[in-house]
Design a protein around this motif. Sequence first.
Motif, PDB file in Angstrom:
ATOM      1  N   MET A   1       0.824  -1.179   0.000  1.00 15.13           N
ATOM      2  CA  MET A   1       0.000   0.000   0.000  1.00 15.13           C
ATOM      3  C   MET A   1       0.874   1.251   0.000  1.00 15.13           C
ATOM      4  O   MET A   1       1.883   1.301   0.690  1.00 15.13           O
ATOM      5  N   ARG A   2       0.448   2.252  -0.745  1.00 12.75           N
ATOM      6  CA  ARG A   2       1.166   3.522  -0.772  1.00 12.75           C
ATOM      7  C   ARG A   2       0.795   4.356   0.439  1.00 12.75           C
ATOM      8  O   ARG A   2      -0.257   4.170   1.045  1.00 12.75           O
ATOM      9  N   ALA A   3       1.653   5.298   0.797  1.00 15.22           N
ATOM     10  CA  ALA A   3       1.408   6.154   1.960  1.00 15.22           C
ATOM     11  C   ALA A   3       0.146   6.988   1.777  1.00 15.22           C
ATOM     12  O   ALA A   3      -0.599   7.228   2.728  1.00 15.22           O
ATOM     13  N   GLU A   4      -0.127   7.403   0.548  1.00 11.25           N
ATOM     14  CA  GLU A   4      -1.322   8.195   0.267  1.00 11.25           C
ATOM     15  C   GLU A   4      -2.591   7.374   0.427  1.00 11.25           C
ATOM     16  O   GLU A   4      -3.664   7.928   0.673  1.00 11.25           O
ATOM     17  N   ASP A   5      -2.500   6.054   0.274  1.00  8.19           N
ATOM     18  CA  ASP A   5      -3.657   5.182   0.441  1.00  8.19           C
ATOM     19  C   ASP A   5      -3.901   4.830   1.906  1.00  8.19           C
ATOM     20  O   ASP A   5      -5.001   4.435   2.273  1.00  8.19           O
ATOM     21  N   ILE A   6      -2.888   4.951   2.735  1.00  9.63           N
ATOM     22  CA  ILE A   6      -3.019   4.592   4.149  1.00  9.63           C
ATOM     23  C   ILE A   6      -3.660   5.728   4.938  1.00  9.63           C
ATOM     24  O   ILE A   6      -4.615   5.524   5.670  1.00  9.63           O
ATOM     25  N   ILE A   7      -3.132   6.948   4.799  1.00  7.39           N
ATOM     26  CA  ILE A   7      -3.674   8.106   5.516  1.00  7.39           C
ATOM     27  C   ILE A   7      -4.801   8.679   4.675  1.00  7.39           C
ATOM     28  O   ILE A   7      -4.576   9.194   3.582  1.00  7.39           O
ATOM     29  N   ILE A   8      -6.039   8.605   5.184  1.00  5.65           N
ATOM     30  CA  ILE A   8      -7.193   9.076   4.418  1.00  5.65           C
ATOM     31  C   ILE A   8      -7.450  10.558   4.674  1.00  5.65           C
ATOM     32  O   ILE A   8      -7.536  11.349   3.739  1.00  5.65           O
ATOM     33  N   ALA A   9      -7.584  10.941   5.966  1.00  4.97           N
ATOM     34  CA  ALA A   9      -7.891  12.339   6.293  1.00  4.97           C
ATOM     35  C   ALA A   9      -7.515  12.620   7.736  1.00  4.97           C
ATOM     36  O   ALA A   9      -7.538  11.718   8.568  1.00  4.97           O
ATOM     37  N   PRO A  10      -7.187  13.882   8.052  1.00  4.54           N
ATOM     38  CA  PRO A  10      -6.994  14.238   9.463  1.00  4.54           C
ATOM     39  C   PRO A  10      -8.346  14.375  10.146  1.00  4.54           C
ATOM     40  O   PRO A  10      -9.349  14.702   9.512  1.00  4.54           O
ATOM     41  N   ILE A  11      -8.373  14.108  11.439  1.00  4.46           N
ATOM     42  CA  ILE A  11      -9.592  14.274  12.224  1.00  4.46           C
ATOM     43  C   ILE A  11      -9.396  15.506  13.091  1.00  4.46           C
ATOM     44  O   ILE A  11      -8.484  15.559  13.919  1.00  4.46           O
ATOM     45  N   VAL A  12     -10.237  16.515  12.870  1.00  7.22           N
ATOM     46  CA  VAL A  12     -10.118  17.772  13.593  1.00  7.22           C
ATOM     47  C   VAL A  12     -11.341  17.917  14.494  1.00  7.22           C
ATOM     48  O   VAL A  12     -12.432  18.246  14.036  1.00  7.22           O
ATOM     49  N   THR A  13     -11.157  17.612  15.768  1.00  6.05           N
ATOM     50  CA  THR A  13     -12.185  17.788  16.784  1.00  6.05           C
ATOM     51  C   THR A  13     -11.570  18.564  17.934  1.00  6.05           C
ATOM     52  O   THR A  13     -10.369  18.837  17.953  1.00  6.05           O
ATOM     53  N   GLU A  14     -12.385  18.898  18.914  1.00  3.81           N
ATOM     54  CA  GLU A  14     -11.864  19.626  20.063  1.00  3.81           C
ATOM     55  C   GLU A  14     -10.852  18.774  20.826  1.00  3.81           C
ATOM     56  O   GLU A  14      -9.808  19.258  21.261  1.00  3.81           O
ATOM     57  N   LYS A  15     -11.141  17.490  20.969  1.00  2.00           N
ATOM     58  CA  LYS A  15     -10.245  16.598  21.697  1.00  2.00           C
ATOM     59  C   LYS A  15      -8.935  16.379  20.934  1.00  2.00           C
ATOM     60  O   LYS A  15      -7.857  16.382  21.523  1.00  2.00           O
ATOM     61  N   SER A  16      -9.034  16.193  19.612  1.00  2.00           N
ATOM     62  CA  SER A  16      -7.806  15.982  18.846  1.00  2.00           C
ATOM     63  C   SER A  16      -6.973  17.255  18.755  1.00  2.00           C
ATOM     64  O   SER A  16      -5.746  17.197  18.692  1.00  2.00           O
ATOM     65  N   SER A  17      -7.617  18.415  18.769  1.00  2.00           N
ATOM     66  CA  SER A  17      -6.878  19.681  18.739  1.00  2.00           C
ATOM     67  C   SER A  17      -6.110  19.916  20.030  1.00  2.00           C
ATOM     68  O   SER A  17      -5.035  20.505  20.019  1.00  2.00           O
ATOM     69  N   SER A  18      -6.647  19.449  21.152  1.00  2.00           N
ATOM     70  CA  SER A  18      -5.933  19.620  22.420  1.00  2.00           C
ATOM     71  C   SER A  18      -4.715  18.700  22.498  1.00  2.00           C
ATOM     72  O   SER A  18      -3.768  18.990  23.229  1.00  2.00           O
ATOM     73  N   GLY A  19      -4.715  17.603  21.758  1.00  2.00           N
ATOM     74  CA  GLY A  19      -3.575  16.695  21.751  1.00  2.00           C
ATOM     75  C   GLY A  19      -2.410  17.181  20.922  1.00  2.00           C
ATOM     76  O   GLY A  19      -1.297  16.674  21.046  1.00  2.00           O
ATOM     77  N   ILE A  20      -2.627  18.192  20.085  1.00  2.00           N
ATOM     78  CA  ILE A  20      -1.560  18.698  19.211  1.00  2.00           C
ATOM     79  C   ILE A  20      -0.425  19.310  20.027  1.00  2.00           C
ATOM     80  O   ILE A  20       0.737  19.175  19.672  1.00  2.00           O
ATOM     81  N   GLN A  21      -0.746  19.950  21.162  1.00  2.00           N
ATOM     82  CA  GLN A  21       0.308  20.540  22.001  1.00  2.00           C
ATOM     83  C   GLN A  21       1.229  19.458  22.557  1.00  2.00           C
ATOM     84  O   GLN A  21       2.386  19.714  22.842  1.00  2.00           O
ATOM     85  N   GLU A  22       0.711  18.251  22.745  1.00  2.00           N
ATOM     86  CA  GLU A  22       1.514  17.138  23.252  1.00  2.00           C
ATOM     87  C   GLU A  22       2.202  16.363  22.138  1.00  2.00           C
ATOM     88  O   GLU A  22       2.892  15.391  22.407  1.00  2.00           O
ATOM     89  N   GLY A  23       1.968  16.752  20.889  1.00  2.00           N
ATOM     90  CA  GLY A  23       2.579  16.068  19.761  1.00  2.00           C
ATOM     91  C   GLY A  23       1.777  14.862  19.303  1.00  2.00           C
ATOM     92  O   GLY A  23       2.322  13.945  18.700  1.00  2.00           O
ATOM     93  N   LYS A  24       0.461  14.841  19.571  1.00  2.00           N
ATOM     94  CA  LYS A  24      -0.405  13.734  19.159  1.00  2.00           C
ATOM     95  C   LYS A  24      -1.348  14.219  18.065  1.00  2.00           C
ATOM     96  O   LYS A  24      -2.075  15.195  18.252  1.00  2.00           O
ATOM     97  N   TYR A  25      -1.304  13.548  16.935  1.00  2.00           N
ATOM     98  CA  TYR A  25      -2.135  13.896  15.791  1.00  2.00           C
ATOM     99  C   TYR A  25      -3.055  12.727  15.477  1.00  2.00           C
ATOM    100  O   TYR A  25      -2.657  11.569  15.576  1.00  2.00           O
ATOM    101  N   THR A  26      -4.291  13.030  15.077  1.00  2.00           N
ATOM    102  CA  THR A  26      -5.301  12.009  14.841  1.00  2.00           C
ATOM    103  C   THR A  26      -5.655  11.971  13.357  1.00  2.00           C
ATOM    104  O   THR A  26      -5.909  13.004  12.748  1.00  2.00           O
ATOM    105  N   PHE A  27      -5.665  10.756  12.801  1.00  2.00           N
ATOM    106  CA  PHE A  27      -5.956  10.559  11.383  1.00  2.00           C
ATOM    107  C   PHE A  27      -6.981   9.448  11.197  1.00  2.00           C
ATOM    108  O   PHE A  27      -7.030   8.499  11.984  1.00  2.00           O
ATOM    109  N   GLU A  28      -7.770   9.567  10.137  1.00  2.00           N
ATOM    110  CA  GLU A  28      -8.568   8.436   9.670  1.00  2.00           C
ATOM    111  C   GLU A  28      -7.678   7.660   8.716  1.00  2.00           C
ATOM    112  O   GLU A  28      -7.078   8.235   7.811  1.00  2.00           O
ATOM    113  N   VAL A  29      -7.557   6.353   8.937  1.00  2.00           N
ATOM    114  CA  VAL A  29      -6.639   5.538   8.151  1.00  2.00           C
ATOM    115  C   VAL A  29      -7.394   4.367   7.520  1.00  2.00           C
ATOM    116  O   VAL A  29      -8.534   4.080   7.877  1.00  2.00           O
ATOM    117  N   ASN A  30      -6.720   3.706   6.601  1.00  2.00           N
ATOM    118  CA  ASN A  30      -7.259   2.523   5.946  1.00  2.00           C
ATOM    119  C   ASN A  30      -7.515   1.436   6.991  1.00  2.00           C
ATOM    120  O   ASN A  30      -6.711   1.230   7.894  1.00  2.00           O
TER     121      ASN A  30
END
Length: 115
Positions: A1-30
Amino acid sequence: MRAEDIIIAPIVTEKSSSGIQEGKYTFEVNKKATKIEIANAVEKLFGVKVLRVNTISVKGKQKRVGAHVGMTSDWKKAIVSIDTNPSDKTYLGKGGKEVKVSKKYKDSIDEFMGA
């Protein structure tokens, strides 16, 4: 599988936005992607050093439109922890000499929220 096929979209919610300061990013994946494939895809696409990947299989919800009842599809979510302070690695080389390897990693994903 290609990298573009694995990562579908970022998930931007209030909870996922608060994790960005800690270096945690949330994605929808295959749904068939493994943690190792997800880590390699994020490193390739965004140029960051991945420390940890946590995955969650999200079950679809029952939805209703008038008299018709259906289900939304199941999907997979990945929470990726990146190295926010990349430093030089040292190891012992030939003859017991200490060798430094400096890899140029970014400390955040700038493209995450469309910046």
